[in-house]
Design a protein around this motif. Structure first.
Motif, PDB file in Angstrom:
ATOM      1  N   LEU A  44       0.822  -1.213   0.000  1.00 47.54           N
ATOM      2  CA  LEU A  44       0.000   0.000   0.000  1.00 47.54           C
ATOM      3  C   LEU A  44       0.854   1.261   0.000  1.00 47.54           C
ATOM      4  O   LEU A  44       1.928   1.301   0.619  1.00 47.54           O
ATOM      5  CB  LEU A  44      -0.895   0.020   1.249  1.00 47.54           C
ATOM      6  CG  LEU A  44      -1.790  -1.203   1.481  1.00 47.54           C
ATOM      7  CD1 LEU A  44      -2.430  -1.126   2.857  1.00 47.54           C
ATOM      8  CD2 LEU A  44      -2.855  -1.300   0.389  1.00 47.54           C
ATOM      9  N   GLU A  45       0.354   2.297  -0.667  1.00 45.79           N
ATOM     10  CA  GLU A  45       0.999   3.606  -0.587  1.00 45.79           C
ATOM     11  C   GLU A  45       0.717   4.250   0.765  1.00 45.79           C
ATOM     12  O   GLU A  45       1.550   4.957   1.323  1.00 45.79           O
ATOM     13  CB  GLU A  45       0.503   4.501  -1.717  1.00 45.79           C
ATOM     14  CG  GLU A  45       0.930   4.024  -3.098  1.00 45.79           C
ATOM     15  CD  GLU A  45       0.483   4.950  -4.202  1.00 45.79           C
ATOM     16  OE1 GLU A  45       0.004   6.073  -3.878  1.00 45.79           O
ATOM     17  OE2 GLU A  45       0.605   4.577  -5.377  1.00 45.79           O
TER      18      GLU A  45
ATOM     19  N   GLU B 117      -5.616   3.389   1.629  1.00 46.57           N
ATOM     20  CA  GLU B 117      -5.794   2.719   0.339  1.00 46.57           C
ATOM     21  C   GLU B 117      -6.498   1.366   0.488  1.00 46.57           C
ATOM     22  O   GLU B 117      -7.235   0.947  -0.403  1.00 46.57           O
ATOM     23  CB  GLU B 117      -4.425   2.524  -0.329  1.00 46.57           C
ATOM     24  CG  GLU B 117      -4.518   2.018  -1.756  1.00 46.57           C
ATOM     25  CD  GLU B 117      -3.152   1.766  -2.375  1.00 46.57           C
ATOM     26  OE1 GLU B 117      -3.106   1.366  -3.548  1.00 46.57           O
ATOM     27  OE2 GLU B 117      -2.123   1.957  -1.683  1.00 46.57           O
TER      28      GLU B 117
ATOM     29  N   LYS C  45     -10.257   1.574   0.225  1.00 43.86           N
ATOM     30  CA  LYS C  45     -10.666   1.872  -1.150  1.00 43.86           C
ATOM     31  C   LYS C  45     -10.602   0.613  -2.017  1.00 43.86           C
ATOM     32  O   LYS C  45     -11.487   0.368  -2.851  1.00 43.86           O
ATOM     33  CB  LYS C  45      -9.772   2.962  -1.743  1.00 43.86           C
ATOM     34  CG  LYS C  45      -9.944   4.319  -1.080  1.00 43.86           C
ATOM     35  CD  LYS C  45      -8.974   5.342  -1.664  1.00 43.86           C
ATOM     36  CE  LYS C  45      -9.108   6.684  -0.961  1.00 43.86           C
ATOM     37  NZ  LYS C  45      -8.119   7.674  -1.474  1.00 43.86           N
TER      38      LYS C  45
END
Length: 301
Positions: free
Chosen positions: A229-230, A234, A237
């Motif tokens: 994940l960034e 996230e 989402k």
């Protein structure tokens, strides 16, 4: 209609993008070779049918079925404008593919709009790196029903990720996706239909994760996915998007669509985790999501 398809056919049948033409009534007049390869629908499946018959069942990022409301072809013909969008398209085998579409109005010599053309292809950013079935079979880490890695492979990946985050600061998330109405589908329609849906969901999920993400068939009606994940936001989402895609999956039985109800639990890899702690937290998140009357998604820290 004054579209001389023969003038374009030799060129369009030899490009990698899917292409089809419709007239002002949205009747499909042309369907090229790449469209067949990408969607599974042959020329004979679609020619002279109407795009609003919902063959490809385009779905936007919010889960809206565009063939029923918001058709890009119709919009382009009404406004005379070019439209570009990233959407999802149903393959003939019922799973959902992420595609990019470009839609143009077609005009005659008098500059009158007489139809529209859609050009589409798979989104190139979606390209996961799940090992090949042959490599997985060799080490008994393969599920033949879904053509995905199994729980044994997933444990191996989880242990590797837990070791990795101890030395490299990285956000790693994990989701468990549960088909909540799987047992009722078996009871009502039989295990063959239920397994067919399971395979379609597996392919939809696999087709909509990025390079470096992992998917495995956990057990029975459950899939587990691992994401780099960034940021932590996230993961929620991703869960919303995959829930929508899974619930848009269906098959037609006796003129009725058999669709799915999905619950999703999720959590993050923590530096003080071991595999038992992580799986226990993941299962706890799934239980909470099943008890959630509306959202059916629960992410736990």
């Amino acid at each position: 209609m004054n579209i001389n398809i023969k003038n374009y056919k030799n060129i369009l049948d030899n490009i990698s993008d899917g292409v089809y033409f419709v007239d002002k009534n949205r009747k499909i007049l042309y369907w090229n070779n790449a469209a067949e390869k990408i969607t599974g629908f042959t020329y004979n499946d679609v020619i002279n049918s109407f795009c609003y018959h919902n063959i490809l069942r385009h779905v936007d990022k919010s889960g809206n079925e565009l063939c029923r409301n918001g058709c890009p072809l119709l919009e382009s013909m009404k406004t005379g404008t070019f439209i570009h969008a990233d959407v999802y398209m149903h393959h003939k085998s019922s799973y959902l593919l992420p595609i990019s579409i470009k839609v143009f109005p077609l005009k005659n010599d008098k500059n009158e709009i007489i139809g529209a053309i859609e050009i589409f292809n798979k989104q190139k950013k979606i390209n996961n790196t799940t090992p090949s079935p042959l490599a997985l079979k060799e080490f008994l880490m393969y599920d033949p029903l879904t053509n995905l890695p199994n729980a044994k492979y997933l444990y191996k990946v989880i242990n590797s990720k837990l070791n990795e985050i101890k030395s490299i600061k990285r956000n790693v998330g994990i989701l468990i996706i549960d088909i909540a109405n799987f047992t009722s589908i078996i009871n009502k329609h039989g295990s063959d239909i239920a397994n067919q849906l399971l395979k379609i969901v597996a392919f939809t999920l696999k087709s909509n994760i990025k390079t470096g993400d992992i998917i495995a068939h956990w057990k029975n009606d459950k899939f587990v996915l691992i994401f780099n994940l960034e940021n932590k936001e996230e993961l929620n989402k991703i869960a919303i998007r995959l829930k929508m895609l899974s619930e848009k999956t269906s098959i037609l039985i006796e003129n009725k669509n058999i669709s799915l109800s999905i619950s999703i639990g999720g959590t993050y890899f923590l530096t003080n985790d071991n595999i038992e702690k992580l799986i226990d937290r993941l299962n706890n998140a799934l239980i909470k999501s099943k008890n959630d009357k509306y959202n059916k998604i629960r992410i736990l820290e």
